[in-house]
Scaffold this motif. Structure first.
Motif, short mmCIF file in Angstrom:
data_model
loop_
_atom_site.label_atom_id
_atom_site.label_comp_id
_atom_site.label_asym_id
_atom_site.label_seq_id
_atom_site.Cartn_x
_atom_site.Cartn_y
_atom_site.Cartn_z
N LEU A 180 -32.12 0.36 -19.84
CA LEU A 180 -30.71 0.40 -20.26
C LEU A 180 -30.00 1.65 -19.73
O LEU A 180 -28.82 1.59 -19.40
CB LEU A 180 -30.60 0.33 -21.77
N LEU A 181 -30.72 2.76 -19.62
CA LEU A 181 -30.11 3.95 -19.02
C LEU A 181 -29.91 3.74 -17.52
O LEU A 181 -28.87 4.13 -16.98
CB LEU A 181 -30.99 5.17 -19.27
N GLN A 182 -30.87 3.12 -16.86
CA GLN A 182 -30.69 2.78 -15.45
C GLN A 182 -29.57 1.74 -15.28
O GLN A 182 -28.79 1.80 -14.33
CB GLN A 182 -32.00 2.24 -14.87
N TRP A 183 -29.49 0.83 -16.22
CA TRP A 183 -28.45 -0.21 -16.21
C TRP A 183 -27.07 0.42 -16.37
O TRP A 183 -26.11 0.00 -15.72
CB TRP A 183 -28.76 -1.20 -17.33
N GLU A 184 -26.96 1.44 -17.22
CA GLU A 184 -25.68 2.15 -17.34
C GLU A 184 -25.31 2.81 -16.02
O GLU A 184 -24.15 2.73 -15.58
CB GLU A 184 -25.75 3.21 -18.45
N TRP A 185 -26.28 3.46 -15.39
CA TRP A 185 -26.03 4.10 -14.09
C TRP A 185 -25.54 3.06 -13.08
O TRP A 185 -24.56 3.28 -12.37
CB TRP A 185 -27.32 4.74 -13.61
N PHE A 186 -26.21 1.92 -13.04
CA PHE A 186 -25.83 0.86 -12.11
C PHE A 186 -24.42 0.35 -12.38
O PHE A 186 -23.61 0.19 -11.47
CB PHE A 186 -26.84 -0.29 -12.22
N ARG A 187 -24.10 0.11 -13.65
CA ARG A 187 -22.80 -0.46 -13.99
C ARG A 187 -21.66 0.50 -13.69
O ARG A 187 -20.56 0.08 -13.31
CB ARG A 187 -22.77 -0.86 -15.47
N ILE A 188 -21.87 1.81 -13.89
CA ILE A 188 -20.81 2.77 -13.59
C ILE A 188 -20.39 2.64 -12.13
O ILE A 188 -19.19 2.62 -11.81
CB ILE A 188 -21.28 4.20 -13.90
N TYR A 189 -21.36 2.51 -11.27
CA TYR A 189 -21.05 2.35 -9.85
C TYR A 189 -20.52 0.95 -9.55
O TYR A 189 -19.44 0.79 -8.96
CB TYR A 189 -22.31 2.59 -9.01
N PHE A 190 -21.28 -0.06 -9.92
CA PHE A 190 -20.96 -1.43 -9.50
C PHE A 190 -19.63 -1.91 -10.08
O PHE A 190 -18.81 -2.51 -9.37
CB PHE A 190 -22.09 -2.38 -9.89
N GLU A 191 -19.40 -1.66 -11.36
CA GLU A 191 -18.15 -2.09 -11.96
C GLU A 191 -16.96 -1.33 -11.38
O GLU A 191 -15.86 -1.88 -11.27
CB GLU A 191 -18.23 -1.93 -13.48
N SER A 192 -17.18 -0.07 -10.99
CA SER A 192 -16.09 0.68 -10.34
C SER A 192 -15.77 0.06 -8.98
O SER A 192 -14.60 0.01 -8.58
CB SER A 192 -16.50 2.14 -10.16
N GLY A 193 -16.79 -0.41 -8.27
CA GLY A 193 -16.53 -1.10 -7.02
C GLY A 193 -15.82 -2.43 -7.23
O GLY A 193 -14.91 -2.79 -6.47
N LEU A 194 -16.22 -3.15 -8.27
CA LEU A 194 -15.60 -4.44 -8.56
C LEU A 194 -14.11 -4.30 -8.84
O LEU A 194 -13.29 -5.06 -8.31
CB LEU A 194 -16.28 -5.11 -9.76
N VAL A 195 -13.75 -3.33 -9.68
CA VAL A 195 -12.33 -3.22 -10.05
C VAL A 195 -11.47 -2.84 -8.85
O VAL A 195 -10.29 -3.17 -8.81
CB VAL A 195 -12.13 -2.22 -11.21
N LYS A 196 -12.05 -2.14 -7.90
CA LYS A 196 -11.28 -1.79 -6.71
C LYS A 196 -10.88 -3.04 -5.93
O LYS A 196 -9.78 -3.11 -5.35
CB LYS A 196 -12.10 -0.85 -5.82
N LEU A 197 -11.76 -4.03 -5.91
CA LEU A 197 -11.46 -5.29 -5.22
C LEU A 197 -10.61 -6.21 -6.09
O LEU A 197 -9.65 -6.82 -5.63
CB LEU A 197 -12.75 -5.99 -4.82
N LEU A 198 -10.96 -6.29 -7.39
CA LEU A 198 -10.26 -7.22 -8.28
C LEU A 198 -8.83 -6.77 -8.57
O LEU A 198 -7.98 -7.61 -8.90
CB LEU A 198 -11.05 -7.36 -9.59
N SER A 199 -8.54 -5.49 -8.46
CA SER A 199 -7.19 -5.01 -8.76
C SER A 199 -6.18 -5.44 -7.71
O SER A 199 -4.97 -5.48 -7.99
CB SER A 199 -7.19 -3.48 -8.86
N GLY A 200 -6.64 -5.73 -6.53
CA GLY A 200 -5.72 -6.11 -5.45
C GLY A 200 -4.98 -4.94 -4.84
O GLY A 200 -4.03 -5.15 -4.07
N ASP A 201 -5.40 -3.71 -5.16
CA ASP A 201 -4.73 -2.54 -4.61
C ASP A 201 -4.88 -2.53 -3.08
O ASP A 201 -5.99 -2.49 -2.55
CB ASP A 201 -5.34 -1.27 -5.20
N GLN A 202 -3.76 -2.54 -2.39
CA GLN A 202 -3.77 -2.61 -0.93
C GLN A 202 -4.35 -1.35 -0.30
O GLN A 202 -4.82 -1.40 0.85
CB GLN A 202 -2.34 -2.85 -0.42
#
Length: 560
Positions: A180-202
């Motif tokens: 779960l601690l490794q999972w938190e580390w993974f999600r901080i990175y991966f979810e930050s990458g996802l929102v960059k694409l999902l936001s549609g920011d040009q």
């Protein structure tokens, strides 16, 4: 019986694995490093609060905790209010109580660093920090606070038992808490990458997101000033590298050991550069610390001095126990210090100890599984908003901020804007209140002070991107300056109105830019700025103690 054995293997925080278990000898040193780092991060959080908490949520602060808790009490009946706002401040919201909670948290963090009773002291740190976060309103709406609370909660099941457990060789970390601690580390990175694409920011799609990143971030550094002046191709490369790391490289966590070690050596320098070029408080320090859980004992022992390894606690060694030849000598010493399980008289069969062990096991299984479900569901909802997942477990944990959804820099800001408070006695000549950490004076270089977290200065950056009606801390701060609240004045670097408060206070909005290399050489200035206008209503104090508006702000140009 098989089911109970599986539960113990994955969830028990005190399982005594066989001496030849590779899991037992794989994460003792990374756990020791991470928990010491976590103690340091807690220390930085409480240390910064020690000088700010009264001005933020004290009785004479900007957002008094008492007013918030009274509103919760009116809205939610009975026990529900304590679940919605889990804080010790229900007992008292006085300045004395605020400082007491902060000092207790500060001392407990030092004990965590010293590895004294780590489970208990981590629990005290969690309770004290949650007490602030739950009652601080806008001053605790940061993802970094959720990251710390989540890591702190999982670490209760990850830390070893005992008064001074050293490496905790008798009690390996449970598989579930480690994951779960490794999972938190993974999600901080991966979810930050996802929102960059999902936001549609040009800006992310056109590889221009980093062109003015170092200038427009919340609290820049002088190193960021120099980075800003690198050519566009460099900034475009960092955009590509950021997306590659967040959306691709972090999946190395789920691959065999060599890939995880390689991942550590990629993300660690990355975080160090981020720390040097921007003040994101303790956020990057926490992410960097979590990355140590990608490593294992076999890798780390080669870097530790033999003297340090010889001082590790030794229970009893078994001459008959063999160690694989490929293990380094340092690893052999650690393995020899591991206690053998008592087969004839197992702990779980002895009276009340059997029941307490079962309770601990059940508690770990319930809370860690609950945390895993909520965090996984939050990730799925990012990709599939209408996913048919039970929402009750998510809502129930939400007030505790121990299972979160992350997403950093989904949309990049287009400019740097700064709110400045000014006082006047005649309504014509205005004197600014100097900030401690925020850019203000044009000739002062932006400094590096993370992991210290100046929450007031930080919040004003968010407020500058919106309207004052959605950022009540600005007019409320004006009111406190008119009454010369010592706790709020302490949030500033100085006060020109030392004898009596000013007759008028206002907040204006500036746009800031880094100077060019040529401008810096010529003028010595780090910044240049332009006044955009009045940000919030200019106020004055009436004889009856109320406040009156002397000037309303005109519509400002776009600032986001």
């Amino acid at each position: 019986m098989r089911g109970a054995s599986i539960l113990r293997r994955f969830f028990s925080p005190e399982t005594e694995f066989p001496a030849d278990s590779p899991f037992l000898r794989s994460h003792l040193i990374p756990r020791w490093i991470f928990l010491r780092a976590l103690g340091l991060i807690y220390f930085s959080a409480f240390y910064s609060l020690l000088f700010q908490i009264r001005g933020l949520i004290g009785p004479d602060g900007i957002l008094p905790a008492l007013q918030y808790l009274q509103a919760v009490d009116r809205s939610l009946p009975g026990f529900t209010r304590f679940w919605f706002a889990p804080t010790l401040l229900w007992l008292s919201t006085s300045n004395h109580m605020l400082i007491e909670i902060t000092v207790v948290g500060l001392l407990s963090s030092l004990l965590v660093i010293a590895n004294v009773r780590p489970r208990f002291t981590l629990f005290v740190c969690l309770v004290c920090f949650l007490s602030f976060v739950s009652a601080a309103g806008d001053f605790s709406n940061y993802q970094s606070d959720g990251m710390l609370l989540e890591a702190g909660f999982i670490s209760l099941f990850f830390a070893p038992r005992g008064l001074w457990p050293r490496l905790g060789v008798a009690h390996a970390p449970s598989r579930a808490s480690l994951f779960l601690l490794q999972w938190e580390w993974f999600r901080i990175y991966f979810e930050s990458g996802l929102v960059k694409l999902l936001s549609g920011d040009q800006q992310w799609r056109h590889f221009t997101a980093m062109d003015e990143y170092y200038q427009n971030g919340p609290l820049p550094t002088w190193i960021g000033w120099y980075m800003q002046h690198l050519p566009h191709w460099f900034h475009a490369f960092t955009v590509a590298a950021t997306l590659t790391l967040e959306l691709g490289l972090v999946f190395l966590l789920f691959l065999p050991r060599p890939f995880r070690i390689a991942c550590f050596f990629i993300v660690t320098p990355w975080q160090i550069v981020v720390i040097a070029t921007a003040n994101y408080t303790f956020l990057n320090y926490l992410v960097l610390s979590l990355a140590f859980l990608l490593l294992d004992d076999q890798f780390l022992t080669r870097f530790l001095p033999q003297r340090f390894l010889r001082e590790m606690p030794s229970a009893r060694s078994s001459p008959e126990r063999s160690v694989p030849e490929e293990q380094p000598a340092a690893t052999t010493e650690i393995l020899d210090s591991m206690p053998q399980p008592d087969i004839e008289h197992p702990l779980q069969t002895r009276g009340w100890r059997k029941h307490t062990s079962a309770i601990r096991l059940a508690t770990s299984a319930v809370f860690l599984t609950w945390t895993l479900y909520v965090t996984t569901a939050e990730l799925i909802h990012m990709l599939w908003r209408e996913a048919p997942l039970a929402s009750a477990p998510i809502a129930a944990l939400e007030p505790f901020r121990i299972a979160n959804q992350y997403g950093l820099f989904a949309v990049m800001t287009r400019g740097r804007y700064e709110i400045e408070f000014q006082g006047s006695n005649d309504g014509q000549n205005w004197t600014p209140y100097p900030f401690r950490y925020k850019p203000q004076a044009l000739n002062e270089p932006p400094r590096i002070y993370a992991p210290y977290q100046p929450r007031f200065d930080w919040n004003l950056w968010f407020a500058s991107l919106g309207d004052w009606r959605q950022n009540s801390i600005v007019p409320l701060a004006e009111e406190r300056l008119l009454t010369a609240s010592p706790d709020v004045l302490a949030l500033f670097a100085g006060n020109a109105f030392t004898h009596s408060p000013p007759k008028y206070v206002r907040a204006v909005l500036w746009q800031y830019w880094f100077t060019s290399m040529a401008e810096k050489r010529t003028t010595g200035l780090w910044w240049k700025r332009q006044l955009l206008g009045l940000y919030a209503p200019a106020l004055t104090l009436k004889p009856d103690g109320g406040f009156d508006v002397v000037q309303w702000p005109e519509p400002l140009p776009p600032h986001e």
